[in-house]
Enzyme design. Structure first.
Site, short mmCIF file in Angstrom:
data_model
loop_
_atom_site.label_atom_id
_atom_site.label_comp_id
_atom_site.label_asym_id
_atom_site.label_seq_id
_atom_site.Cartn_x
_atom_site.Cartn_y
_atom_site.Cartn_z
CG ASP A 238 -3.46 10.13 -1.82
OD1 ASP A 238 -3.19 8.92 -1.97
OD2 ASP A 238 -4.00 10.82 -2.71
CD GLU B 213 -8.01 1.49 -2.23
OE1 GLU B 213 -7.62 0.82 -3.22
OE2 GLU B 213 -7.28 2.30 -1.64
#
Length: 288
Positions: free
Chosen positions: A92, A184
């Site tokens: 990613d 997150e």
């Protein structure tokens, strides 16, 4: 008066120093010359490289990984340890990796490990577009890499507004991986508020695309704030430098197991991921 007595001077006999002559070195034996020449030929031969050198490299890997899980081996070209039980691997990326040569990414391979898919950052919050998204979104598929786009979620911002912004930037098409929401942190809001805004984001994206999004998060964040919620959504979990992901295998689809991989064509370290399934399972996940 008698004359003064003098002690006679006794002279030592003089000795001549002998000059030692250096012995000439013996000529190097011919048989040694032949042996050294033969050794050089062996070192330069394809046989030596193909069998001895590779054998040494294999032995060195065994030594460096000695005492470690045999299913978690160091891959020198990627410069990380990679779990061996997975056959589909990917990365990613975001602006952090800079300009990427996707053709070099695609052709990199060690043993059976190669880059099959990539998740690409598109947006963040309600205003930020990743400056490299459009280039990566265009060039990675050209190289034959399966792609998915992700949004970095900000719990302080309205979830539906973030979803609209994400879909204004990303055109999701057939053959893409499902869209991803990256959550997150709480950003100072309560876990209840975070989950409410996240639900709004997920519902809007699924309604507009007819595709169920993937939730990306760290293992600790998942355990603290998401476990028991959003159970119908595929999970992508970050859990670094471990031979196994400490989560039931039926719960997750992607595992981000390292953030330090070195990839040809990319000038900075990269996150490395494993897919929980085979090629058929990956194809089944793609947008229809």
């Amino acid at each position: 008066m008698p004359p003064e007595k003098r002690t006679p001077i006794v002279k030592k006999p003089s000795t001549r120093k002998t000059v030692s002559r250096k012995k000439k070195p013996k000529p190097f034996p011919t048989q040694w010359k032949v042996a050294i020449a033969g050794l050089f030929l062996i070192l330069l031969s394809p046989f030596y490289y193909g069998y001895v050198v590779k054998g040494f490299v294999g032995a060195w890997r065994w030594v460096t990984d000695w005492g470690q899980d045999p299913e978690y081996r160091t891959y020198n070209s990627f410069d990380i340890k990679i779990p061996k039980k997975y056959s589909i691997h990917g990365i990613d990326v975001s602006y952090y990796q800079g300009k990427i040569n996707w053709q070099k990414v695609k052709t990199m391979k060690e043993d059976e490990v190669s880059i099959r898919f990539a998740f690409i950052k598109a947006t963040e919050g309600i205003l930020l577009v990743d400056p490299y998204f459009q280039r990566n979104w265009r060039e990675a598929p050209k190289a034959g890499i399966i792609c998915g786009a992700y949004h970095f979620f900000r719990p302080k911002r309205d979830g539906k507004t973030q979803a609209k912004f994400f879909l204004q930037v990303v055109n999701i098409e057939k053959g893409d991986l499902p869209p991803v929401v990256d959550v997150e942190s709480l950003d100072g809001v309560s876990p209840l508020k975070m989950r409410a805004e996240l639900a709004d984001f997920l519902n809007y994206v699924e309604m507009k695309t007819k595709v169920r999004p993937i939730i990306y998060t760290g293992l600790k964040f998942y355990e603290d704030y998401l476990d028991g919620d959003f159970e119908d959504y595929p999970l992508w979990i970050a859990h670094y430098y471990q031979p196994k992901l400490r989560l039931d295998k039926s719960r997750w689809k992607f595992w981000q197991h390292s953030d330090k991989a070195k990839i040809n064509g990319i000038g900075h370290v990269v996150d490395f991921n494993a897919f929980n399934g085979d090629s058929t399972a990956l194809v089944e996940m793609l947008v229809k």
